[in-house]
Write a protein that holds these residues in place. Structure first.
Motif, PDB file in Angstrom:
ATOM      1  N   GLY A   1      58.119  22.842  60.443  1.00  0.00           N
ATOM      2  CA  GLY A   1      56.735  22.370  60.384  1.00  0.00           C
ATOM      3  C   GLY A   1      55.855  23.237  61.260  1.00  0.00           C
ATOM      4  O   GLY A   1      56.010  24.457  61.296  1.00  0.00           O
ATOM      5  N   ARG A   2      54.909  22.592  61.973  1.00  0.00           N
ATOM      6  CA  ARG A   2      54.099  23.372  62.920  1.00  0.00           C
ATOM      7  C   ARG A   2      54.975  23.690  64.129  1.00  0.00           C
ATOM      8  O   ARG A   2      55.447  22.776  64.811  1.00  0.00           O
ATOM      9  N   PRO A   3      55.202  24.958  64.405  1.00  0.00           N
ATOM     10  CA  PRO A   3      56.088  25.293  65.529  1.00  0.00           C
ATOM     11  C   PRO A   3      55.504  24.816  66.862  1.00  0.00           C
ATOM     12  O   PRO A   3      54.296  24.585  66.978  1.00  0.00           O
TER      13      PRO A   3
ATOM     14  N   GLY B   1      44.148  33.412  60.980  1.00  0.00           N
ATOM     15  CA  GLY B   1      44.474  33.032  62.352  1.00  0.00           C
ATOM     16  C   GLY B   1      45.884  33.455  62.725  1.00  0.00           C
ATOM     17  O   GLY B   1      46.605  34.041  61.908  1.00  0.00           O
ATOM     18  N   LYS B   2      46.283  33.095  63.947  1.00  0.00           N
ATOM     19  CA  LYS B   2      47.608  33.548  64.393  1.00  0.00           C
ATOM     20  C   LYS B   2      48.746  32.829  63.662  1.00  0.00           C
ATOM     21  O   LYS B   2      49.869  33.306  63.668  1.00  0.00           O
ATOM     22  N   GLY B   3      48.434  31.692  63.008  1.00  0.00           N
ATOM     23  CA  GLY B   3      49.432  31.058  62.147  1.00  0.00           C
ATOM     24  C   GLY B   3      49.788  31.986  60.992  1.00  0.00           C
ATOM     25  O   GLY B   3      50.947  32.058  60.564  1.00  0.00           O
TER      26      GLY B   3
ATOM     27  N   ILE C   1      43.143  30.456  56.942  1.00  0.00           N
ATOM     28  CA  ILE C   1      44.595  30.607  56.741  1.00  0.00           C
ATOM     29  C   ILE C   1      45.255  30.684  58.114  1.00  0.00           C
ATOM     30  O   ILE C   1      45.126  31.680  58.828  1.00  0.00           O
ATOM     31  N   GLY C   2      45.875  29.589  58.539  1.00  0.00           N
ATOM     32  CA  GLY C   2      46.545  29.557  59.846  1.00  0.00           C
ATOM     33  C   GLY C   2      45.578  29.714  61.002  1.00  0.00           C
ATOM     34  O   GLY C   2      45.898  30.369  61.987  1.00  0.00           O
ATOM     35  N   ALA C   3      44.421  29.116  60.875  1.00  0.00           N
ATOM     36  CA  ALA C   3      43.434  29.120  61.970  1.00  0.00           C
ATOM     37  C   ALA C   3      42.825  27.730  62.058  1.00  0.00           C
ATOM     38  O   ALA C   3      42.468  27.152  61.026  1.00  0.00           O
ATOM     39  N   ARG C   4      42.741  27.217  63.258  1.00  0.00           N
ATOM     40  CA  ARG C   4      42.165  25.881  63.431  1.00  0.00           C
ATOM     41  C   ARG C   4      40.669  25.980  63.729  1.00  0.00           C
ATOM     42  O   ARG C   4      40.233  26.940  64.366  1.00  0.00           O
ATOM     43  N   LEU C   5      39.945  24.960  63.335  1.00  0.00           N
ATOM     44  CA  LEU C   5      38.510  24.931  63.651  1.00  0.00           C
ATOM     45  C   LEU C   5      38.322  24.360  65.055  1.00  0.00           C
ATOM     46  O   LEU C   5      37.649  23.351  65.235  1.00  0.00           O
TER      47      LEU C   5
ATOM     48  N   VAL D   1      44.339  26.317  54.776  1.00  0.00           N
ATOM     49  CA  VAL D   1      45.759  26.516  54.486  1.00  0.00           C
ATOM     50  C   VAL D   1      46.517  26.345  55.792  1.00  0.00           C
ATOM     51  O   VAL D   1      46.335  27.135  56.731  1.00  0.00           O
ATOM     52  N   ASP D   2      47.328  25.305  55.875  1.00  0.00           N
ATOM     53  CA  ASP D   2      48.001  25.021  57.149  1.00  0.00           C
ATOM     54  C   ASP D   2      49.243  24.179  56.890  1.00  0.00           C
ATOM     55  O   ASP D   2      49.301  23.403  55.938  1.00  0.00           O
ATOM     56  N   ILE D   3      50.194  24.311  57.776  1.00  0.00           N
ATOM     57  CA  ILE D   3      51.429  23.551  57.617  1.00  0.00           C
ATOM     58  C   ILE D   3      51.286  22.110  58.104  1.00  0.00           C
ATOM     59  O   ILE D   3      52.079  21.245  57.759  1.00  0.00           O
ATOM     60  N   SER D   4      50.251  21.882  58.892  1.00  0.00           N
ATOM     61  CA  SER D   4      50.076  20.542  59.444  1.00  0.00           C
ATOM     62  C   SER D   4      49.047  19.757  58.641  1.00  0.00           C
ATOM     63  O   SER D   4      47.860  20.089  58.642  1.00  0.00           O
TER      64      SER D   4
ATOM     65  N   ASP E   1      53.809  25.846  54.071  1.00  0.00           N
ATOM     66  CA  ASP E   1      53.972  27.037  54.903  1.00  0.00           C
ATOM     67  C   ASP E   1      53.138  28.163  54.289  1.00  0.00           C
ATOM     68  O   ASP E   1      52.936  28.215  53.065  1.00  0.00           O
ATOM     69  N   ILE E   2      52.647  29.026  55.152  1.00  0.00           N
ATOM     70  CA  ILE E   2      51.669  30.009  54.693  1.00  0.00           C
ATOM     71  C   ILE E   2      52.258  30.942  53.633  1.00  0.00           C
ATOM     72  O   ILE E   2      51.591  31.291  52.659  1.00  0.00           O
ATOM     73  N   GLY E   3      53.524  31.312  53.798  1.00  0.00           N
ATOM     74  CA  GLY E   3      54.158  32.161  52.787  1.00  0.00           C
ATOM     75  C   GLY E   3      54.081  31.509  51.408  1.00  0.00           C
ATOM     76  O   GLY E   3      53.621  32.127  50.437  1.00  0.00           O
TER      77      GLY E   3
END
Ligand code: FYN
Ligand code: ADP
Length: 596
Positions: free
Chosen positions: A181-183, A243-245, A301-305, A333-336, A353-355
């Protein structure tokens, strides 16, 4: 399987009963113990490195781990070992392991664990702990502390193992929690007594778990993908924020394909720089303050607001006031699944997951996606080119004394010439200027202060970056930031790591020019010893020190450091009047409402 001498008569098998007592039977001769079971469980799961600091009760553990073939990197302070573990997790998608002693060592590691959780880096903090019976009755044990209870609110999961036969499960649970999930950060409490427990070696081996599929794919729903693509299709001014995700996910080729096939301009968050080369024509980084308020559909994509994106609202996003929404529509786009709507409405959440998400988006957009309207692209290009030209002008200057820009112009060239090198970066001005001046060319090469803007990651990140990647590492450090982990230059030298530390020395926090308003003998709170020679620090341990007062000296020293791969510290003297309070985030400093 590591084995130990049985603690019962030879020819008998030893086993831990759940009461913690040794039970003997006359089956096999070999026994193992808690020390070896932990080591074996880690190795079984592909863990090859431990970052830590030996002491009671884990000193022997570090020796045995090394003897068993694990790489044990010892630090001078647990916090730095923790940061090292966390960034190793980010770089490898395997949980970075930090090992500490009880209470104070544990607490020192805890900041890094909390930081890992905040940044979604997978990490396991393993701490030895004192005797449970005494801790729980608060009878005053050596380094007494209820570590599990303290760790719990600061990490994603926390476990304690009391019996040797449960070590396999404990490690497996910790690994799954860290990477699925979210690491995030996981705490694993191993009381001193556990290490010494013995059990039958064969039974011990059977009790270990090789975790199958620790971070299972999470496939997004087809309806969610369609909703997102439909929204994107109607956009006049679309924008992608990476984002870093996205960097963590290691879906580099698909992410690049998505950006390039759609032709949508993208903005990389700090640690997503290099996911596509910063020189990519679709990068809108140099037009940040234009694209955020102007965009009509934004795909995160893998970035939080969070604060780094001004919570998706306010003037940064074209809102009239700091709480007003700008009217953009968001795809996230996020795993959480809980991340959506955390700050503003998310019109099209794509959870997975982003992939998997990016590949589903790619399949859905097909091969004939229309490029965004030309007016949008032209308007961005205009802003961007203007900013880049302005920057080029500033970078070409060669003022005396050297300032952030003239020094970073050198760093920019060195990174361009060595795109495989990893760049660690912390400070205030040293961070902000580096982020916008130094282009990155490859994914996961820029490692910085992250979500918390934490100071102190420098040497821990640098050590882990070098150990994990085997590539040269360049650490651009504000003089204040460097102080938090400076003693680890000894660690750089001890392991002979190819790290070039550049301390931007402007004599203080932010600047070196503040004065004590009372006229008293103490300097102002933000001022350090003037003219300090940080380069001498590394020389004390056999590393290379260099003192640079001009861009030419800095260039020579950096080139030599990267070429030689010797641990190097360059004291780069920066104009002490250069820099602003808190860099680009001055506005976060509270100002008194009191009328003068
Ligand atoms: C960016 N920019 C550029 C380039 N890249 N100009 C020219 N060339 C290039 N390559 C421009 C960009 O358009 C912005 O100008 C400006 O440079 C700054 O860009 P940045 O850094 O992306 O944007 P900004 O506004 O600083 O971003 C906000 C932020 C960032 C919160 C994301 O400040 C940040 O990550 N801060 C972290 C701070 C931190 O953690 N500090 C540690 C604690 S210090 P304009 O478009 O004209 O605005 C304790 O005191
Ligand atoms: P940045 O600071 O670069 O904007 P953040 O740390 O705010 O990035 O956001 C990272 C996001 O990425 C988090 O919301 C996290 O849940 C998400 N994330 C992390 N790894 C993955 C992954 N493998 N797949 C999908 N989302 C992920």
């Amino acid at each position: 399987m590591g084995t130990v001498e049985p603690q019962v008569a030879s020819g008998q098998d030893v086993k831990m009963a759940s009461s913690g007592q040794i039970v003997a039977n006359a089956q096999s001769q070999e026994a193992t113990d808690g020390f070896h079971l932990v080591i074996d469980a880690l190795k079984l799961n592909g863990i090859d490195t431990i970052f830590g600091l030996p002491g009671i009760p884990i000193t022997d553990f570090t020796r045995m781990a090394q003897a068993a073939g694990l790489r044990v990197i010892s630090f001078r302070h647990e916090q730095n070992a923790g940061y090292a573990a966390s960034i190793a997790g980010f770089l490898t998608q395997k949980p970075g392991i930090c090992l500490t002693v009880s209470a104070p060592g544990f607490l020192n590691g805890l900041t890094a664990l909390a930081n890992a959780t905040t940044n979604c880096f997978p990490m396991i903090l393993i701490s030895g702990s004192s005797e449970r019976e005494i801790v729980d009755l608060q009878q005053g044990d050596y380094e007494e502390m209820d570590q599990l209870a303290i760790a719990k609110p600061l990490c994603k999961a926390a476990f304690r193992v009391l019996h040797a036969e449960d070590i396999g499960v404990g490690i497996a649970r910790a690994i799954r929690a860290a990477v699925s999930g979210r690491p995030g950060g996981v705490y694993l409490d191993l009381p001193a007594k556990l290490f010494a427990q013995t059990m039958d070696a064969e039974a011990g081996k059977k009790s270990l778990i090789k975790v199958v599929d620790p971070a299972p794919k999470q496939i997004p729903g087809a309806d969610a993908v369609k909703r997102a693509v439909d929204l994107l299709k109607g956009a006049k001014k679309p924008l992608i924020v990476l984002g870093k995700g996205a960097a963590y996910a290691q879906a580099d080729a698909d992410i690049r394909a998505l950006v390039e096939k759609t032709g949508i301009p993208y903005l990389p968050m700090s640690m997503a720089k290099g996911l596509l080369p910063d020189t990519h024509e679709q990068s809108a980084a140099a037009a940040r303050s234009y694209v955020l308020p102007e965009a009509d559909v934004v795909m995160l994509i893998g970035a939080r607001l969070n604060w780094l994106l001004s919570h998706g609202k306010g003037k940064t996003w074209g809102g009239k006031d700091h709480k007003d929404w700008g009217g953009q529509k968001f795809i996230q786009v996020d795993i959480s699944p809980q991340e959506a709507d955390s700050n503003v409405r998310i019109d099209a959440p794509v959870v997975g997951d982003i992939g998997s998400c990016v590949s589903a988006l790619l399949a859905s957009i097909g091969s004939s996606w229309p490029k965004p309207p030309a007016e949008w692209l032209t308007a961005i290009a205009e802003r961007k080119n203007k900013n880049i030209a302005k920057m080029a002008e500033t970078l070409a200057k060669n003022p005396t004394p050297m300032n952030f820009h003239s020094a970073l112009n050198v760093v920019r060239d060195i990174v361009k010439a060595n795109p495989d090198a990893l760049l660690v970066n912390e400070g205030a001005n040293a961070l902000d200027f580096t982020r916008s001046i130094v282009d990155m060319y490859q994914p996961r090469k820029r490692l910085d202060v992250g979500t918390w803007g934490v100071m102190g990651i420098g040497m821990g990140f640098a050590v882990a970056a070098a150990v994990v990647s085997k590539q040269p590492v360049i650490a651009i450090e504000g003089d204040s930031a460097f102080g938090f982990s400076g003693m680890e230059v000894e660690t750089l030298c001890r392991y002979n790591l190819p790290v070039c530390v550049v301390v931007f020395n402007n004599n203080g926090v932010y600047r070196g020019t503040d004065v004590n308003p009372t006229g008293g003998p103490d300097v102002a709170p933000t001022v350090f010893v003037k003219g300090a020679r940080y380069d001498k620090l590394i020389e004390a341990f056999g590393g290379v020190g260099a003192h640079a007062t001009t861009p030419a000296e800095l260039r020579k020293a950096m080139e030599e450091a990267v070429r030689s791969r010797k641990p190097t510290l360059i004291n780069a003297v920066i104009d002490e009047t250069a820099g602003t309070e808190s860099g680009r985030i001055t506005s976060l400093n509270p100002t008194s409402g009191k009328k003068k």
